[in-house]
Design a protein around this motif. Structure first.
Motif, short mmCIF file in Angstrom:
data_model
loop_
_atom_site.label_atom_id
_atom_site.label_comp_id
_atom_site.label_asym_id
_atom_site.label_seq_id
_atom_site.Cartn_x
_atom_site.Cartn_y
_atom_site.Cartn_z
N UNK A 261 0.83 -1.20 0.00
CA UNK A 261 0.00 0.00 0.00
C UNK A 261 0.86 1.25 0.00
N UNK A 262 0.30 2.30 -0.59
CA UNK A 262 0.94 3.61 -0.52
C UNK A 262 0.91 4.07 0.93
N UNK A 263 2.03 4.59 1.42
CA UNK A 263 2.14 5.07 2.79
C UNK A 263 2.06 6.59 2.78
N UNK A 264 1.06 7.13 3.51
CA UNK A 264 0.81 8.57 3.52
C UNK A 264 0.91 9.12 4.92
N UNK A 265 1.18 10.42 5.02
CA UNK A 265 1.06 11.10 6.30
C UNK A 265 -0.42 11.34 6.60
N UNK A 266 -0.72 11.73 7.83
CA UNK A 266 -2.09 12.06 8.21
C UNK A 266 -2.63 13.17 7.32
N UNK A 267 -1.83 14.20 7.11
CA UNK A 267 -2.29 15.34 6.30
C UNK A 267 -2.52 14.94 4.85
N UNK A 268 -1.67 14.09 4.30
CA UNK A 268 -1.83 13.66 2.91
C UNK A 268 -3.10 12.86 2.73
N UNK A 269 -3.39 11.96 3.67
CA UNK A 269 -4.60 11.15 3.53
C UNK A 269 -5.85 11.99 3.74
N UNK A 270 -5.84 12.90 4.71
CA UNK A 270 -7.01 13.76 4.92
C UNK A 270 -7.26 14.62 3.69
N UNK A 271 -6.21 15.14 3.08
CA UNK A 271 -6.38 15.93 1.87
C UNK A 271 -6.99 15.09 0.75
N UNK A 272 -6.61 13.81 0.67
CA UNK A 272 -7.17 12.92 -0.33
C UNK A 272 -8.68 12.76 -0.12
N UNK B 290 -7.05 2.00 -0.82
CA UNK B 290 -6.66 1.66 0.55
C UNK B 290 -5.22 2.08 0.78
N UNK B 291 -5.00 2.70 1.92
CA UNK B 291 -3.71 3.29 2.25
C UNK B 291 -3.23 2.79 3.60
N UNK B 292 -1.95 2.95 3.82
CA UNK B 292 -1.38 2.89 5.16
C UNK B 292 -1.02 4.32 5.54
N UNK B 293 -1.47 4.73 6.72
CA UNK B 293 -1.25 6.10 7.18
C UNK B 293 -0.28 6.07 8.36
N UNK B 294 0.63 7.02 8.39
CA UNK B 294 1.64 7.07 9.45
C UNK B 294 1.02 7.55 10.77
N UNK B 295 0.17 6.70 11.35
CA UNK B 295 -0.45 7.03 12.62
C UNK B 295 -0.65 5.75 13.42
N UNK B 296 -0.78 5.91 14.73
CA UNK B 296 -1.01 4.78 15.61
C UNK B 296 -1.91 5.24 16.76
#
Length: 411
Positions: free
Chosen positions: A7-18, A280-286
């Motif tokens: 999966x593409x790995x995105x930051x929180x901001x990148x995924x929210x913008x998507x 579907x993405x992986x986001x850099x959050x936990x």
């Protein structure tokens, strides 16, 4: 179909913008508005600014119980004045008065045209035919001027404001009888999984009580959304597809929880990828690393991971901003920093969001303490009940020590 583990790995901001741009770009516009009586506006989002119908206050009035006087009569103290009238709150009387005269006045009563200052009864002898004043007051003291709060035509509440009880009181004071509000979006909610049982039922091995859909539906209701569901969708693709068809019909948005990871039985991912070009993405959050979205027959769908804390935090980080965008709501901010009340570990490379309880220490500093000893463990659903906020730990930090300054986002 692509390998779900890659999966593409995105930051929180990148995924929210998507979500806010790409996903909502295909959504039907929520431009419908309606005029509602003020009594029905609680929780709604204003579509147009509300202007004051007149000056607030509408007339100069007294801030104290006492005597309306001419300030020139207070040049020499003690001063004895003749009482020529009395004005209670709600009166339309305007007693004539001149030098050497005064009018008894109550809090909120209109100031006589001949007066310019109010003397509180506490610094007088309380007389009714004559009164002796013993302490000086500055010109205009204890007088609330007409329009001192807001002038006629001024904006009392802007578009995008949520009508809370406090806002409602301000609108009423400004004379608004009706307000123009945005249509409530219809948001459908479903939890997925054959293991889910309605609360109050009996559990057998492998089953758990459903809580994610309940949590999302309740939170959406608090946000002023028209909620459909929650329902539980099965793990088989046929039943899931049929249920999603029914949920999406007439909805503005669908929220799913569960089945978004890379397993062979993650039905949300399987169906949305195969039938709706799901992303579907992986986001850099936990917690909340696996995330996904799609459009089902044109209706935006957001798919959250199924562990309870992951669902709750994913909604706060991604779902709430989407709802705000649909409603045209101005984001509400709260405290932004606090002191860590205890220490904990954080996964390097991922932004950690920890449910915390807020308190104050002896110096008045805001203190954030994790509500569960396991911190942000994604399955610790009871950690949500006592949480006031989320502590946000940046990706480059792998431990928080007591006394460290941490970012927080209010719940």
């Amino acid at each position: 179909m692509s390998d779900p583990t890659q999966r593409v790995l995105l930051t929180v901001e990148e995924y929210l913008d998507e979500l806010l741009t790409t996903l909502l770009a295909g959504a039907a516009a929520l431009d419908d508005v309606e005029d509602v009586p003020l009594a029905q506006a609680l929780g709604r989002v204003l579509a147009l600014p509300v202007h004051a119908a007149g000056d607030v206050p509408a007339f100069a009035n007294s801030a104290m119980d006492g005597y309306a006087v001419l300030h020139d009569d207070l040049a020499s103290l003690p001063a004895t004045l003749r009482v020529v009238g009395a004005v209670p709150a709600g009166s339309s009387e305007d007693p004539a008065m001149g030098l050497g005269e005064c009018v008894r006045i109550m809090t909120g009563a209109p100031l006589p045209s001949g007066a310019d200052t109010v003397v509180p009864v506490e610094v007088t002898d309380g007389g009714t035919s004559t009164v002796t004043i013993t302490e000086a007051r500055t010109l205009g003291q204890h007088v609330r001027g007409a329009g001192e709060d807001v002038r006629a035509g001024a904006v009392v509440a802007d578009a995008g404001v949520t009508v809370t009880g406090r806002v409602l009181g301000s609108l009423a004071a400004a004379g608004a009888a009706t307000v123009t509000v945005r249509r409530r979006p219809v948001v459908a909610v479903a939890a997925t999984g054959d293991e889910l049982v309605s609360p109050g039922g009996s559990l057998v091995r492998g089953q758990i009580f459903e809580s994610n859909g309940t949590h999302l539906a309740a939170t959406l209701t608090e946000l002023g959304v028209q909620v459909r569901g929650p329902v539980v969708l099965p793990d088989d693709t046929t039943g899931f597809t049929s249920g999603l068809d029914e949920l999406a019909d007439g909805a503005d948005l669908v929220l799913l929880t569960g089945g978004v990871s890379v397993g062979d039985f993650d039905v949300s991912r399987i169906v949305l990828e195969e039938s709706a070009d799901g992303v579907f993405r992986h986001v850099r959050m936990q917690p909340g690393k696996p995330q996904g979205w799609a459009r089902w027959h044109g209706v935006p769908v957001i798919a959250f991971p199924g562990n309870p804390v992951s669902t709750a935090i994913s909604f706060e980080v991604f779902g709430r901003p989407v709802i705000d965008r649909l409603l045209g709501r101005a984001p509400v901010t709260g405290p932004t920093v606090a002191v860590a009340g205890t220490g904990w570990r954080s996964p390097a490379g991922r932004r950690q969001l920890v449910p915390v309880r807020l308190s104050s220490d002896e110096t008045g500093r805001l203190v954030a303490t994790p509500t569960h000893r396991r911190g942000s463990a994604s399955h610790m659903v009871t950690s949500l009940a006592g949480a006031h906020a989320l502590a946000v730990v940046a990706e480059e930090i792998d431990s928080v020590e007591p006394g460290d300054i941490v970012q927080i986002r209010s719940l």
